[in-house]
Design an enzyme around this catalytic site. Structure first.
Site, PDB file in Angstrom:
ATOM      1  N   ASP A  33       0.835  -1.142   0.042  1.00 15.00           N
ATOM      2  CA  ASP A  33      -0.010  -0.032   0.062  1.00 15.00           C
ATOM      3  C   ASP A  33       0.970   1.342   0.127  1.00 15.00           C
ATOM      4  OD1 ASP A  33      -2.268   1.682  -0.006  1.00 15.00           O
ATOM      5  OD2 ASP A  33      -2.577   1.294   2.252  1.00 15.00           O
ATOM      6  N   ARG A  37       0.430   7.708  -2.495  1.00 13.06           N
ATOM      7  CA  ARG A  37       0.891   8.688  -1.828  1.00 13.06           C
ATOM      8  C   ARG A  37       2.467   9.107  -1.771  1.00 13.06           C
ATOM      9  NH1 ARG A  37      -1.342   5.978   3.427  1.00 13.06           N
ATOM     10  NH2 ARG A  37      -1.834   4.474   1.774  1.00 13.06           N
ATOM     11  N   ARG A  46       0.583   9.269  -9.809  1.00 14.83           N
ATOM     12  CA  ARG A  46       0.023   8.037  -9.129  1.00 14.83           C
ATOM     13  C   ARG A  46       0.440   6.872  -9.977  1.00 14.83           C
ATOM     14  NH1 ARG A  46      -3.623   7.787  -5.072  1.00 14.83           N
ATOM     15  NH2 ARG A  46      -3.965   5.408  -5.473  1.00 14.83           N
ATOM     16  N   HIS A  50       3.006   3.660  -9.084  1.00 18.27           N
ATOM     17  CA  HIS A  50       2.766   2.199  -9.241  1.00 18.27           C
ATOM     18  C   HIS A  50       3.907   1.703  -9.972  1.00 18.27           C
ATOM     19  CE1 HIS A  50      -1.370   2.648  -7.716  1.00 18.27           C
ATOM     20  NE2 HIS A  50      -1.848   3.267  -8.732  1.00 18.27           N
ATOM     21  N   SER A  78      -7.312  -5.269  -5.408  1.00 19.59           N
ATOM     22  CA  SER A  78      -8.416  -5.822  -4.595  1.00 19.59           C
ATOM     23  C   SER A  78      -9.609  -5.812  -5.287  1.00 19.59           C
ATOM     24  CB  SER A  78      -8.680  -4.965  -3.196  1.00 19.59           C
ATOM     25  OG  SER A  78      -9.306  -3.914  -3.416  1.00 19.59           O
ATOM     26  N   GLU A  80     -12.325  -4.429  -4.609  1.00 21.71           N
ATOM     27  CA  GLU A  80     -12.853  -2.892  -4.370  1.00 21.71           C
ATOM     28  C   GLU A  80     -12.144  -1.969  -5.090  1.00 21.71           C
ATOM     29  OE1 GLU A  80     -12.039  -5.077  -1.677  1.00 21.71           O
ATOM     30  OE2 GLU A  80     -14.185  -5.470  -1.140  1.00 21.71           O
ATOM     31  N   LEU A 144      10.432 -20.715  -4.413  1.00 19.96           N
ATOM     32  CA  LEU A 144       9.285 -19.994  -3.887  1.00 19.96           C
ATOM     33  C   LEU A 144       7.974 -19.955  -4.406  1.00 19.96           C
ATOM     34  CD1 LEU A 144       8.706 -17.476  -1.974  1.00 19.96           C
ATOM     35  CD2 LEU A 144       9.242 -15.983  -3.951  1.00 19.96           C
ATOM     36  N   ARG A 207      -5.047  -1.583   8.944  1.00 24.90           N
ATOM     37  CA  ARG A 207      -6.183  -2.661   8.477  1.00 24.90           C
ATOM     38  C   ARG A 207      -6.069  -3.608   7.581  1.00 24.90           C
ATOM     39  NH1 ARG A 207      -7.200   2.631   6.792  1.00 24.90           N
ATOM     40  NH2 ARG A 207      -6.956   2.927   4.553  1.00 24.90           N
TER      41      ARG A 207
END
Ligand code: IPE
Ligand code: IPE
Ligand code: MG
Length: 273
Positions: A33, A37, A46, A50, A78, A80, A144, A207
């Site tokens: 996350d 920012r 932005r 990324h 996500s 969302e 992995l 969260r």
């Protein structure tokens, strides 16, 4: 290209120290996350955030493989996140396509097995094709296991599992009494993964944002204040050391854990004899 020969002596030394003195999580999950920012604070778009985030992905995947960690699950998009402006969603899908195309060879050469969880059918067809290809090509790799959570939501996966269980009950394959936690887990998309031992979230947010809700019941959570584009292997080492110092009690009390440890040691001695 070869992650095991290109490592600097300094970094190798740090990893050896970790392997010798700390408990290594079997499965690490990361909520990546703070790309936006980070970009904003650096006067960038932005999109640039990324893009920079991909460099962190590369470094962390490599470091996990070098440390011999078995499972790494990255929360990349996500369910969302589809609600974001369509231009940003487009950028993220393009970057995903770019990452899969560019990295597959190197991941495969370094024995990484790729998996994906989430509502994959909602991704652009081109991305789906690349993803399935990459999963197929790396299926037999034994290093992995890198799982990408894409268009993923923990609640969505739980509801999906309930639907499949309901079908199996209706078809007489199982009965309601058969449903246990173990059986339920086998219906989740994460069925072939152990529960995450450590979940890292960057950018200081405290969260889960719908990440591995069922599976994280007893995960240790580590919050880094760094934004994802600046989170690198040194920060991962820090998280592992922090994890290693924690006492995972799983509902028991400290004294019982010591007893369990002695019992395990004795059992191991008996097995060896
Ligand atoms: C993480 O960074 C990437 C995704 C969720 C796809 P964000 O894009 O959420 O960045 P912030 O949290 O807005 O800074
Ligand atoms: C969580 O980040 C999802 C991913 C990292 C893919 P978000 O930026 O979407 O989470 P919220 O909205 O801040 O909870
Ligand atoms: Mg965010």
């Amino acid at each position: 290209m070869n992650w095991y020969t290109e490592q600097s002596a300094l970094d190798l030394g740090k990893q050896e120290e970790i392997l010798k003195n700390y408990k290594i999580p079997r499965h690490i999950g990361i909520i990546m996350d703070g790309n936006g920012r980070w970009a904003l604070e650096h006067g960038l778009t932005r999109t640039e955030g990324h893009k920079q985030g991909i460099d962190s992905v590369r470094d962390i995947v490599k470091a996990c493989a070098q440390l011999g960690i078995s499972y790494l699950t990255l929360y990349a998009f996500s369910l969302e996140n589809w609600k974001r402006p369509s231009s940003e969603v487009g950028v993220l899908m393009n970057l995903l396509e770019f990452y899969l195309k560019k990295e597959l060879k190197e991941l495969h050469a370094n024995n990484v097995r790729l998996l994906a969880i989430g509502k994959i059918s909602s991704l652009p067809k081109k991305v789906q094709r690349l993803l399935f290809e990459a999963i197929e090509i790396t299926a037999k790799n034994t290093g992995l296991t890198l799982t990408l959570a894409l268009s993923y939501s923990g609640r969505w996966d739980i509801v999906r599992a309930v639907q499949m269980i309901s079908h199996d009950i209706r078809n007489g394959k199982i009965s309601p009494e058969d449903i246990t936690e173990e059986l339920f887990s086998t219906y989740l998309q994460t069925a072939q993964l152990p529960d995450p031992d450590l979940i890292i979230r960057t950018s200081g947010e405290m969260r889960l944002s719908n990440f591995l809700l069922w599976e994280s019941a007893y995960s240790e959570i580590y919050i880094s204040n760094k934004y994802w584009p600046e989170f690198r292997r040194e920060d991962l080492y820090h998280a592992i050391k922090d994890y290693s110092r924690r006492e995972r009690r799983f509902g028991k009390i400290s004294a019982q854990l010591k007893e369990d440890e002695v019992k395990n040691i004795n059992e191991n001695i008996l097995i060896k004899k």
